[in-house]
Design a protein around this motif. Structure first.
Motif, PDB file in Angstrom:
ATOM      1  N   PHE A  34       0.786  -1.112  -0.134  1.00  0.00           N
ATOM      2  CA  PHE A  34      -0.037   0.021   0.018  1.00  0.00           C
ATOM      3  C   PHE A  34       0.824   1.184  -0.104  1.00  0.00           C
ATOM      4  O   PHE A  34       1.749   1.395   0.692  1.00  0.00           O
ATOM      5  CB  PHE A  34      -0.841   0.055   1.321  1.00  0.00           C
ATOM      6  N   TYR A  36       0.933   5.372   0.741  1.00  0.00           N
ATOM      7  CA  TYR A  36      -0.030   6.463   1.352  1.00  0.00           C
ATOM      8  C   TYR A  36       0.688   7.782   1.141  1.00  0.00           C
ATOM      9  O   TYR A  36       2.025   7.861   1.114  1.00  0.00           O
ATOM     10  CB  TYR A  36      -0.278   6.297   2.799  1.00  0.00           C
ATOM     11  N   GLN A  38       1.148  11.541   3.353  1.00  0.00           N
ATOM     12  CA  GLN A  38       1.110  11.977   4.531  1.00  0.00           C
ATOM     13  C   GLN A  38       1.659  13.441   4.493  1.00  0.00           C
ATOM     14  O   GLN A  38       2.668  13.858   4.141  1.00  0.00           O
ATOM     15  CB  GLN A  38       1.850  11.253   5.567  1.00  0.00           C
ATOM     16  N   GLY A  43      -3.050  12.825   9.306  1.00  0.00           N
ATOM     17  CA  GLY A  43      -3.182  11.250   9.038  1.00  0.00           C
ATOM     18  C   GLY A  43      -2.881  10.908   7.582  1.00  0.00           C
ATOM     19  O   GLY A  43      -3.182  11.587   6.742  1.00  0.00           O
ATOM     20  N   PRO A  44      -2.275   9.344   7.329  1.00  0.00           N
ATOM     21  CA  PRO A  44      -2.093   9.094   5.943  1.00  0.00           C
ATOM     22  C   PRO A  44      -3.070   9.020   5.237  1.00  0.00           C
ATOM     23  O   PRO A  44      -4.487   8.643   5.663  1.00  0.00           O
ATOM     24  CB  PRO A  44      -1.350   7.595   6.118  1.00  0.00           C
ATOM     25  N   PHE A  46      -4.868   7.273   1.466  1.00  0.00           N
ATOM     26  CA  PHE A  46      -4.445   6.016   0.787  1.00  0.00           C
ATOM     27  C   PHE A  46      -4.369   6.605  -0.662  1.00  0.00           C
ATOM     28  O   PHE A  46      -5.160   7.505  -1.116  1.00  0.00           O
ATOM     29  CB  PHE A  46      -5.697   5.215   0.954  1.00  0.00           C
ATOM     30  N   THR A  49      -3.267   0.372  -3.918  1.00  0.00           N
ATOM     31  CA  THR A  49      -2.686  -1.045  -3.474  1.00  0.00           C
ATOM     32  C   THR A  49      -2.290  -1.906  -4.607  1.00  0.00           C
ATOM     33  O   THR A  49      -2.752  -1.644  -5.881  1.00  0.00           O
ATOM     34  CB  THR A  49      -3.934  -1.673  -2.679  1.00  0.00           C
ATOM     35  N   LEU A  87       4.428   6.992   2.355  1.00  0.00           N
ATOM     36  CA  LEU A  87       4.764   6.098   2.902  1.00  0.00           C
ATOM     37  C   LEU A  87       4.300   4.748   2.212  1.00  0.00           C
ATOM     38  O   LEU A  87       3.186   4.927   1.514  1.00  0.00           O
ATOM     39  CB  LEU A  87       3.765   6.030   4.460  1.00  0.00           C
ATOM     40  N   GLN A  91       1.240  -5.794   3.895  1.00  0.00           N
ATOM     41  CA  GLN A  91       0.399  -6.558   4.579  1.00  0.00           C
ATOM     42  C   GLN A  91       0.795  -8.165   4.354  1.00  0.00           C
ATOM     43  O   GLN A  91       0.577  -8.619   3.185  1.00  0.00           O
ATOM     44  CB  GLN A  91      -1.162  -6.430   4.097  1.00  0.00           C
ATOM     45  N   GLN A  97      -2.105  -7.256  10.627  1.00  0.00           N
ATOM     46  CA  GLN A  97      -1.255  -6.373  10.681  1.00  0.00           C
ATOM     47  C   GLN A  97      -0.848  -5.614   9.288  1.00  0.00           C
ATOM     48  O   GLN A  97      -0.635  -6.349   8.422  1.00  0.00           O
ATOM     49  CB  GLN A  97      -0.040  -6.999  11.502  1.00  0.00           C
ATOM     50  N   PHE A  98      -0.389  -4.388   9.389  1.00  0.00           N
ATOM     51  CA  PHE A  98       0.387  -3.724   8.509  1.00  0.00           C
ATOM     52  C   PHE A  98       1.583  -3.217   8.786  1.00  0.00           C
ATOM     53  O   PHE A  98       1.799  -2.815  10.132  1.00  0.00           O
ATOM     54  CB  PHE A  98      -0.503  -2.489   7.817  1.00  0.00           C
ATOM     55  N   PHE A 100       4.902  -0.674   8.421  1.00  0.00           N
ATOM     56  CA  PHE A 100       5.053   0.771   7.469  1.00  0.00           C
ATOM     57  C   PHE A 100       6.643   0.724   7.284  1.00  0.00           C
ATOM     58  O   PHE A 100       7.363   0.488   8.277  1.00  0.00           O
ATOM     59  CB  PHE A 100       4.539   1.910   8.139  1.00  0.00           C
ATOM     60  N   GLY A 101       7.248   1.582   6.076  1.00  0.00           N
ATOM     61  CA  GLY A 101       8.430   2.048   6.325  1.00  0.00           C
ATOM     62  C   GLY A 101       8.399   3.515   6.705  1.00  0.00           C
ATOM     63  O   GLY A 101       7.220   4.041   7.070  1.00  0.00           O
ATOM     64  N   THR A 102       9.662   4.053   6.959  1.00  0.00           N
ATOM     65  CA  THR A 102       9.988   5.145   7.322  1.00  0.00           C
ATOM     66  C   THR A 102       9.391   6.487   6.673  1.00  0.00           C
ATOM     67  O   THR A 102       9.286   7.605   7.062  1.00  0.00           O
ATOM     68  CB  THR A 102      11.172   5.501   8.050  1.00  0.00           C
TER      69      THR A 102
END
Lengths: 110, 114
Positions: A34, A36, A38, A43-44, A46, A49, A87, A91, A97-98, A100-102
């Motif tokens: 995914f 995103y 930000q 918030g991120p 979308f 996908t 970002l 998944q 759970q997802f 995330f990268g930095t």
């Protein structure tokens, strides 16, 4: 250990200067990747996908691609309003759970 | 518009003083998440609920707890906030039963610990 790594950490582009952001991942059994956007203090939001290697998605100046080990977010002729942190998250096939990268902080200069 | 709402947007608390952050959703999604995000870092998953089933990440400190009294609401309780808990707290939702199942995020709550 499962990992998501994004590069570069920061990118400055002139308006109209195309480039790509990278997200590499090592997870056992990818269900989806995914992207995103930000903005500072928010918030991120979308974007895309991707589910299988070879898949591509496009939206305005953005195009996301996926291989078995990494994803690229290509930005064509960026504008200042594209400035944000991008970002990626992965998944796994099992669980909710997802991971995330930095992120890559993109600045587009007029 | 259907959305994810977080309150308050900004929260200031004192060291050791309990604080509760709230999240509500009008999407009727069955999964709700709490993330902690510090400056220039990845969002870090703290908890998630699938309906009423609670899932705690292994490295989430005991100082953090969560409640989901119904489908629409989820709360994050920080029992004794420390300076290291200052961060943006993000709530997200997802419909696990859809084929395309991205997360929808709220605007976040910025927590300051004095």
């Amino acid at each position: 250990e499962d990992q998501v790594t994004q590069s570069p950490e920061a990118l400055r582009l002139q308006e109209g200067e195309s480039s790509s952001l990278n997200c590499s991942y090592t997870v056992s059994g990818l269900r989806g990747l995914f992207w995103y956007r930000q903005d500072p203090g928010k918030g991120p939001e979308f974007l895309f996908t991707l589910y299988s290697a070879g898949e591509e998605k496009e939206k305005e100046r953005l195009k996301a691609t996926l291989t078995k080990k990494e994803s690229f977010l290509h930005i064509t002729a960026p504008k200042p309003e594209d400035s944000a942190t991008y970002l990626c998250a992965v998944q796994q096939n099992t669980g909710n759970q997802f991971y995330f990268g930095t992120g890559t902080s993109l600045t587009v200069i007029p | 518009d259907a959305m994810v709402i977080q309150n308050p947007r900004y929260q200031v608390t004192q060291f050791g003083k309990p604080v509760t952050l709230s999240c509500s959703q009008t999407l009727n999604h069955n999964v709700m998440y709490w993330y902690q995000q510090k400056s220039s870092q990845a969002p870090k998953l703290l908890f998630h609920y699938y309906d009423k089933d609670f899932n705690n990440e292994a490295d989430t400190p005991d100082n953090f707890q969560s409640r989901r009294p119904n489908t629409s609401f989820c709360f994050l309780d920080i029992r004794s906030p420390g300076l290291g808990d200052a961060a943006m707290y993000l709530c997200a939702t997802r419909d696990r039963d859809r084929v395309y199942n991205e997360q929808f995020f709220g605007p976040g709550t910025r927590l300051t610990v004095l």
